[in-house]
Motif scaffolding. Sequence first.
Motif, mmCIF file in Angstrom:
data_model
loop_
_atom_site.group_PDB
_atom_site.id
_atom_site.type_symbol
_atom_site.label_atom_id
_atom_site.label_comp_id
_atom_site.label_asym_id
_atom_site.label_seq_id
_atom_site.Cartn_x
_atom_site.Cartn_y
_atom_site.Cartn_z
ATOM 1 N N ASP A 150 0.802 -1.221 0.000
ATOM 2 C CA ASP A 150 0.000 0.000 0.000
ATOM 3 C C ASP A 150 0.843 1.283 0.000
ATOM 4 O O ASP A 150 0.293 2.372 -0.021
ATOM 5 C CB ASP A 150 -0.917 -0.006 1.236
ATOM 6 C CG ASP A 150 -2.090 0.940 1.077
ATOM 7 O OD1 ASP A 150 -2.639 1.036 -0.036
ATOM 8 O OD2 ASP A 150 -2.459 1.594 2.071
ATOM 9 N N VAL A 151 2.167 1.147 0.043
ATOM 10 C CA VAL A 151 3.033 2.334 0.039
ATOM 11 C C VAL A 151 2.841 3.105 -1.257
ATOM 12 O O VAL A 151 2.831 2.529 -2.352
ATOM 13 C CB VAL A 151 4.509 1.932 0.205
ATOM 14 C CG1 VAL A 151 5.427 3.128 -0.015
ATOM 15 C CG2 VAL A 151 4.744 1.340 1.584
ATOM 16 N N ASP A 152 2.681 4.426 -1.140
ATOM 17 C CA ASP A 152 2.496 5.283 -2.306
ATOM 18 C C ASP A 152 3.780 5.297 -3.133
ATOM 19 O O ASP A 152 4.832 5.731 -2.650
ATOM 20 C CB ASP A 152 2.156 6.703 -1.835
ATOM 21 C CG ASP A 152 1.781 7.619 -2.988
ATOM 22 O OD1 ASP A 152 1.974 7.221 -4.156
ATOM 23 O OD2 ASP A 152 1.318 8.738 -2.725
ATOM 24 N N PRO A 153 3.733 4.832 -4.392
ATOM 25 C CA PRO A 153 4.961 4.807 -5.205
ATOM 26 C C PRO A 153 5.534 6.199 -5.452
ATOM 27 O O PRO A 153 6.750 6.346 -5.586
ATOM 28 C CB PRO A 153 4.512 4.138 -6.510
ATOM 29 C CG PRO A 153 3.025 4.279 -6.541
ATOM 30 C CD PRO A 153 2.582 4.278 -5.121
ATOM 31 N N ILE A 154 4.664 7.208 -5.493
ATOM 32 C CA ILE A 154 5.161 8.579 -5.691
ATOM 33 C C ILE A 154 5.977 9.017 -4.483
ATOM 34 O O ILE A 154 7.046 9.624 -4.620
ATOM 35 C CB ILE A 154 3.988 9.548 -5.944
ATOM 36 C CG1 ILE A 154 3.271 9.177 -7.236
ATOM 37 C CG2 ILE A 154 4.486 10.985 -5.979
ATOM 38 C CD1 ILE A 154 2.066 10.030 -7.541
ATOM 39 N N ALA A 155 5.476 8.697 -3.269
ATOM 40 C CA ALA A 155 6.228 9.040 -2.057
ATOM 41 C C ALA A 155 7.558 8.306 -2.029
ATOM 42 O O ALA A 155 8.590 8.873 -1.633
ATOM 43 C CB ALA A 155 5.400 8.705 -0.822
ATOM 44 N N ASP A 156 7.550 7.057 -2.458
ATOM 45 C CA ASP A 156 8.793 6.282 -2.469
ATOM 46 C C ASP A 156 9.786 6.864 -3.474
ATOM 47 O O ASP A 156 10.990 6.992 -3.179
ATOM 48 C CB ASP A 156 8.483 4.827 -2.812
ATOM 49 C CG ASP A 156 9.687 3.924 -2.615
ATOM 50 O OD1 ASP A 156 10.377 4.065 -1.580
ATOM 51 O OD2 ASP A 156 9.957 3.084 -3.490
ATOM 52 N N VAL A 173 8.983 6.228 5.038
ATOM 53 C CA VAL A 173 7.970 6.001 4.007
ATOM 54 C C VAL A 173 7.220 4.691 4.253
ATOM 55 O O VAL A 173 6.000 4.682 4.365
ATOM 56 C CB VAL A 173 8.612 5.989 2.594
ATOM 57 C CG1 VAL A 173 7.538 5.731 1.532
ATOM 58 C CG2 VAL A 173 9.326 7.300 2.323
ATOM 59 N N THR A 177 3.249 3.829 6.605
ATOM 60 C CA THR A 177 2.170 3.244 5.808
ATOM 61 C C THR A 177 1.801 1.848 6.297
ATOM 62 O O THR A 177 0.627 1.482 6.363
ATOM 63 C CB THR A 177 2.584 3.168 4.327
ATOM 64 O OG1 THR A 177 2.919 4.477 3.864
ATOM 65 C CG2 THR A 177 1.457 2.610 3.479
#
Length: 263
Positions: A150-156, A173, A177
């Motif tokens: 569920d980690v936001d790829p944009i944030a990563d 990050v 999450t």
Amino acid sequence: MTRAGGNGLVNAALGAGGVAVLLALWELVPRTGLVSADYLPPVVRVAGALGTELSDATFWTALGDTLTGWALGLLIAVVAGVAAGVVLTVVPYLREATASTVEFLRPIPSVALIPLAVLLYGTDLRSTLLLVVYASFWQVLVQVLYGVTDVDPIADETARSYGLGTWARIRYVLWPTALPYIMTGVRLAAAVALVLAITAELVIGTPGIGARIAVAQSSQAVPEMYALVVVTGGLGLLINVGARAVERRALAWHQSVRGEAAL
């Protein structure tokens, strides 16, 4: 009084009412002869047996044994589940390489390992730990894997662009999450750990409340058996309430918990 506080009181009152109705039915069924009192003693007799148990020092020793197996097993499972989940997701291709193995091992019932536990450790505490850890580990691991997914790829990608290393990305990050999922896994694992601890004591004979239930059943001490079963139910309730309290405290910053408090 806040709306959340009012809802809490209403829920508590409804829960108490449900328990009162259950106890009333339990008392009436054997009194009216629908079920023989030899097999389902009235609440009054079970309450008397419970009082006798609470005044017995060996009961508290057994309770301590059960809680020791539960707590140690849960702790090992949580640490191992979180560590394994993080490693499987941060090491390239490792999750894909182990997916079939995880899906093969996860559905195996923990009780199927009882013969192995007896063979390895007999009636030692380690037999209980083997079953508890195996059952609880998967509850935590699966939730960690869901949380990392569920980690936001944009944030990563943003973290990568700012030069954050692997452990920094895990801390800032991935962890925030995944933590709600992890806490759900811990709450589920806490309940499963108690079930397996009692099961091990019942079947294997390791010291604890489950072993006392087995002894009471074999000696036809039916009220005492029901009293001990009630104790296990109370333990499950306390563990669930405690796990939810820890979850709310750990996730006080999360929008889901803030939303509950605002209602």
